[in-house]
Design an enzyme around this catalytic site. Structure first.
Site, short mmCIF file in Angstrom:
data_model
loop_
_atom_site.label_atom_id
_atom_site.label_comp_id
_atom_site.label_asym_id
_atom_site.label_seq_id
_atom_site.Cartn_x
_atom_site.Cartn_y
_atom_site.Cartn_z
N SER A 87 0.86 -1.18 0.00
CA SER A 87 0.00 0.00 0.00
C SER A 87 0.90 1.23 0.00
O SER A 87 1.75 1.39 0.88
CB SER A 87 -0.87 -0.04 1.26
OG SER A 87 -1.66 1.11 1.37
N LYS A 118 -0.89 -0.82 -4.49
CA LYS A 118 -2.15 -0.11 -4.16
C LYS A 118 -1.80 1.34 -3.89
O LYS A 118 -0.95 1.62 -3.03
CB LYS A 118 -2.78 -0.78 -2.94
CG LYS A 118 -3.74 0.09 -2.12
CD LYS A 118 -4.54 -0.79 -1.17
CE LYS A 118 -4.74 -0.12 0.18
NZ LYS A 118 -5.49 -0.98 1.12
N LYS A 151 -2.95 4.95 -2.53
CA LYS A 151 -3.94 5.69 -1.77
C LYS A 151 -4.33 6.91 -2.60
O LYS A 151 -3.45 7.58 -3.18
CB LYS A 151 -3.33 6.15 -0.44
CG LYS A 151 -3.10 4.99 0.53
CD LYS A 151 -4.41 4.44 1.02
CE LYS A 151 -4.22 3.48 2.18
NZ LYS A 151 -5.51 2.99 2.69
N ASP A 175 -7.17 2.97 -3.29
CA ASP A 175 -7.95 2.97 -2.04
C ASP A 175 -8.21 4.41 -1.62
O ASP A 175 -7.28 5.18 -1.39
CB ASP A 175 -7.15 2.24 -0.94
CG ASP A 175 -7.94 2.11 0.36
OD1 ASP A 175 -9.12 2.52 0.41
OD2 ASP A 175 -7.35 1.59 1.34
N GLU A 216 -11.06 0.65 -3.87
CA GLU A 216 -11.42 0.27 -2.50
C GLU A 216 -12.11 1.43 -1.79
O GLU A 216 -11.59 2.56 -1.78
CB GLU A 216 -10.12 -0.14 -1.79
CG GLU A 216 -10.29 -0.71 -0.39
CD GLU A 216 -8.92 -1.09 0.20
OE1 GLU A 216 -7.94 -1.26 -0.56
OE2 GLU A 216 -8.83 -1.21 1.43
N ASP A 243 -14.06 -2.03 2.11
CA ASP A 243 -13.19 -2.22 3.28
C ASP A 243 -13.99 -1.76 4.50
O ASP A 243 -14.68 -2.57 5.15
CB ASP A 243 -11.89 -1.41 3.07
CG ASP A 243 -10.98 -1.38 4.29
OD1 ASP A 243 -11.36 -1.90 5.35
OD2 ASP A 243 -9.87 -0.80 4.21
N LYS A 262 -10.36 -7.50 6.85
CA LYS A 262 -9.43 -7.15 7.93
C LYS A 262 -10.02 -7.75 9.20
O LYS A 262 -11.08 -7.32 9.64
CB LYS A 262 -9.35 -5.63 8.10
CG LYS A 262 -8.42 -4.92 7.16
CD LYS A 262 -8.39 -3.44 7.47
CE LYS A 262 -7.77 -2.69 6.31
NZ LYS A 262 -8.10 -1.26 6.34
N GLY A 282 -4.72 -4.70 5.85
CA GLY A 282 -3.80 -4.55 6.97
C GLY A 282 -4.02 -3.24 7.69
O GLY A 282 -4.66 -2.32 7.16
O1 SMG Z 1 -0.93 -2.88 6.77
O2 SMG Z 1 0.00 -2.34 4.91
C1 SMG Z 1 -0.82 -2.16 5.79
C2 SMG Z 1 -1.75 -0.98 5.66
C3 SMG Z 1 -2.54 -1.04 4.42
O3 SMG Z 1 -3.52 0.79 3.34
C4 SMG Z 1 -3.55 0.06 4.30
N1 SMG Z 1 -4.47 0.18 5.26
O4 SMG Z 1 -7.69 1.37 4.39
O5 SMG Z 1 -6.68 -0.38 3.79
C5 SMG Z 1 -6.70 0.67 4.43
C6 SMG Z 1 -5.50 1.17 5.20
C7 SMG Z 1 -5.83 1.63 6.57
C8 SMG Z 1 -4.66 2.19 7.27
S1 SMG Z 1 -5.05 3.01 8.75
C9 SMG Z 1 -3.67 4.02 9.01
MG MG Z 2 -8.67 0.32 2.79
#
Ligand code: SMG
Ligand code: MG
Length: 370
Positions: free
Chosen positions: A136, A162, A164, A190, A215, A240, A264, A292
């Site tokens: 990510s 992925k 953001k 995402d 996402e 998600d 998750k 994650g």
């Molecule tokens: O564990 O690599 C990881 C994080 C992956 O992008 C990630 N998580 O919405 O999927 C999601 C986000 C939430 C992160 S909260 C700081």
């Molecule tokens: Mg997400």
């Protein structure tokens, strides 16, 4: 199994670089661990909540309070009738607080499986001994910086990227990554709820990039809005934040809002509920993948066990320890040919390295059986 005491431990683990999403930017990962002591041995879990209620309504002080005041007393009271499978039914009366419930259920499951000499992967019905790893990639200050990071991750061997996204950081970064790294790159985005029903035309522009999925583009409570978007765009819509239980997963699939699901365990209340969602998705031909919350080794190990189940057909956010941490809290998970090995030892299959963990620890609190 009988619960004797629980340690709530807070850790501050520095990140190698800032991780920015549409809702926050963090360079320190603040972590809450639940460490359960039972008559058959101990177990560990990392709570998925953030320090602030920014990803979901849950946050560390809230999780610690609900555990101490409501959840743990009921589990202590079970006496010898406690098992990991008994946690959700016992705590069902308490609304929400799924990340807190997931943490204690997982710690107890770890203890129970260690005592039975069974791995979590085996318990869940995993069929793989290694899982393909995605990464990510946060929102950056510039496109140049983004290109450098993506290039670095691809050089390390990550099999899926992925990105953001948020309004103002979507079309251009995606276009550039697709153009630079080619049509074969497995690429997804995402939004963490950053868009609204008024943005459907903007999101439709991403169709030209042949993304694996988008996402959680809009508000987590707007499941019907996701179904409408899924009708409107070609890119598969993946949920998600919206998917907080197997019931909601079933409804979202039936509504056409969840063409793919990010599972998750923390968000849905644990690994047992995750397995239910996996089974519902498989029965409906909906692909799932493991998300994650930047877990350190304790949480990452358990996620890898889940990701090894047969319905997890897309690479997860199950990256190597080195994606986030210079020094992990367990033996680090490493990327080999784009894959991470699934732990095979009893329980979650890894142990915290206490000298390292103590160095990250900012507070410890013990709750003992009354
Ligand atoms: O564990 O690599 C990881 C994080 C992956 O992008 C990630 N998580 O919405 O999927 C999601 C986000 C939430 C992160 S909260 C700081
Ligand atoms: Mg997400």
């Amino acid at each position: 199994m009988k619960l004797e005491s629980v340690e709530l431990r807070r850790l501050n683990v520095p990140l190698k670089s800032a991780f920015r999403t549409s809702f926050s930017s963090v360079n320190l990962h603040q972590v809450l661990w639940v460490h359960a002591i039972t008559d058959v041995g101990e177990g560990w879990a990392e709570c998925g909540a953030n320090e602030r209620p920014d990803y979901s309504s849950e946050f560390h002080d809230g999780a610690a309070t609900v555990l101490k005041e409501f959840l743990l007393p009921d589990l202590f009271a079970l006496g010898n009738d406690l098992s990991a499978e008994a946690v959700a039914p016992t705590l069902h009366w308490a609304k929400g607080h799924r990340m807190a419930k997931a943490a204690i259920e997982t710690a107890l499951l770890d203890a129970q499986l260690r005592a039975a000499d069974q791995s979590l992967a085996n318990y869940l019905g995993a069929t793989k001994d290694r899982v393909p790893a995605g990464v990510s990639v946060g929102i950056m200050d510039s496109l140049d910086e983004l290109m450098r990071f993506v290039e670095g991750y691809l050089a390390e061997g990550y099999l899926r990227i992925k990105l953001k996204i948020e309004p103002g950081w979507d079309y251009e970064p995606v276009r550039l990554v697709r153009k630079t790294f080619g049509d074969d790159l497995l690429l997804q985005v995402d939004a963490n709820t950053a868009y609204t029903r008024d943005d459907f035309d903007l999101l439709k522009r991403l169709d030209e990039f042949n993304l694996l999925l988008i996402e959680q583009p809009i508000n987590e409570e707007d499941v019907l809005g996701h179904a409408k978007l899924a009708d409107y765009i070609e890119t598969p819509v993946c949920l998600d934040e919206s998917i907080i239980s197997a019931d909601i997963a079933r409804d979202a699939i039936e509504l056409g809002a969840a063409e793919i699901i990010n599972i998750k365990p923390s968000r849905v209340g644990g690994y047992l509920e995750s397995k239910k969602i996996h089974d519902i998705a498989v029965a409906s031909d909906v692909a799932v993948w493991c998300g994650g919350m930047l877990e350190t080794g304790i949480g990452r190990a358990a996620n890898l066990a889940l990701a090894a189940m047969p319905g997890f057909t897309l690479p997860g956010d199950t990256s190597a320890s080195s994606r986030y941490f210079a020094v992990d809290t367990t033996e680090p998970f490493v990327l080999v040919d784009g894959h991470i090995s699934v732990p095979t030892g009893p329980g979650i299959g890894v142990d915290p390295i206490m000298e390292i963990v103590d160095g990250y620890t900012v507070s410890k609190e013990w709750i003992n059986k009354p």
